[in-house]
Scaffold this motif. Structure first.
Motif, mmCIF file in Angstrom:
data_model
loop_
_atom_site.group_PDB
_atom_site.id
_atom_site.type_symbol
_atom_site.label_atom_id
_atom_site.label_comp_id
_atom_site.label_asym_id
_atom_site.label_seq_id
_atom_site.Cartn_x
_atom_site.Cartn_y
_atom_site.Cartn_z
ATOM 1 N N VAL A 107 0.840 -1.202 0.000
ATOM 2 C CA VAL A 107 0.000 0.000 0.000
ATOM 3 C C VAL A 107 0.871 1.248 0.000
ATOM 4 N N ARG A 108 1.945 1.228 0.801
ATOM 5 C CA ARG A 108 2.842 2.382 0.847
ATOM 6 C C ARG A 108 3.537 2.598 -0.502
ATOM 7 N N TRP A 167 1.051 4.239 -2.818
ATOM 8 C CA TRP A 167 0.850 5.649 -2.483
ATOM 9 C C TRP A 167 2.038 6.488 -2.944
ATOM 10 N N ARG A 199 1.592 7.458 -6.579
ATOM 11 C CA ARG A 199 0.284 8.014 -6.920
ATOM 12 C C ARG A 199 0.372 8.998 -8.083
#
Length: 305
Positions: free
Chosen positions: A41-42, A45, A48
């Motif tokens: 997830v990091r 992100w 992004r």
């Protein structure tokens, strides 16, 4: 003879455990290993900006060879709506039982096109970009998410045309239009989750992309895009009791009817299933979270073989 006698005996190759320990001692890791879910997830992100730039670039390039360019973003669903209006509204007479049939139909076509295009793009997200997947190291979920974001951007362009159509057919601006925002957010999460599921399946079996148009066409016909599930249910009392709840709980129908309820004043709350917002949130969470985890579990296999 002396050289033969002096030759040391061959040494056994190092065991795998010894190599693993040596690699760990020097900070080496398996190439392409799947990170933990929080790390994944990091990483997403952190990328992004790549995701948004990639989706915008794909959207710009989509109609770059056409003379009308980005106008086709709006023209394509409008032409589909015109065809469905002639077949279902005129020839089959559906418009006689549905108030504000043109706004009803166009809203359904635009919202369905968002789901359909997101899933089709997600199916080819990995298999259609193998060169990028094999050349660069990045979280592969960035691809289906980018394609889903591309379709959301395309829908937002189309929404401007939808607003004009609603106003031209006498649908007034109302406070309920604000409900379109959470409905679109939930649908976007659902679409992205399903796109990631199909991306993993399409990466393993590319032939799925050839099958999906038939699956999506069938899904469209049972989702009330061109007809009202509520009106049809009232005219078929001989149906088994489970048919109408299943049709109404269909996620595509849920998001389409939520948008109709938000934008069209003649589409009433009584035409929605009970607890419709809870169902919409449930579908978004199941597809979004479940699809993300399902895709992440095969992270190290994408682009190989």
């Amino acid at each position: 003879m002396s050289q033969v006698l002096d030759t040391p005996p061959p040494t056994a190759p190092p065991a795998d455990d010894d190599l693993s320990a040596l690699a760990a001692r020097h900070g080496l890791t398996v190439s392409g290993a799947r990170p933990s879910l929080p790390d994944y997830v990091r990483q997403l992100w952190a990328r992004r900006h790549f995701i948004t730039a990639f989706s915008t670039a794909k959207l710009t390039a989509q109609y770059s060879q056409a003379k009308l360019g980005q106008v086709w973003q709006v023209m394509t669903p409008l032409l589909n709506a015109a065809v469905y209006y002639f077949i279902f509204g005129v020839l089959l007479g559906t418009k006689r039982s549905v108030p504000d049939y043109v706004p009803f139909l166009v809203t359904g076509v635009f919202i369905w096109t968002f789901t359909q295009s997101s899933i089709m793009a997600g199916t080819r997200a990995i298999s259609g970009n193998l060169g990028l997947v094999r050349a660069l190291h990045f979280p592969r979920a960035a691809l289906p998410i980018s394609f889903a974001l591309q379709q959301l951007q395309q829908l937002l362009f189309s929404m401007a045309a939808l607003v004009v159509i609603l106003l031209c057919f006498g649908v007034p601006i109302a406070a309920s239009w604000l409900l379109a925002v959470p409905a679109l957010v939930l649908q976007s999460v659902f679409n992205t989750g399903v796109s990631m599921i199909m991306a993993r399946m399409g990466a393993k079996t590319p032939d799925i992309a050839q099958l999906m148009p038939f699956v999506l066409r069938t899904w469209m016909y049972v989702s009330g895009v061109m007809w009202s599930i509520d009106k049809l249910a009232k005219g078929h009392h001989d149906w088994p009791s489970w048919v109408v709840p299943v049709l109404q709980a269909n996620p595509a129908a849920i998001y389409i009817d939520l948008m109709r309820y938000s934008l069209i004043d003649s589409f009433h709350a009584s035409q929605l299933p009970h607890h419709v917002w809870a169902i919409a949130v449930g579908w978004a969470l199941v597809a979004g979270v479940g699809g993300f985890i399902y895709f992440w579990k095969a992270e190290e296999t994408y682009g190989r073989g």
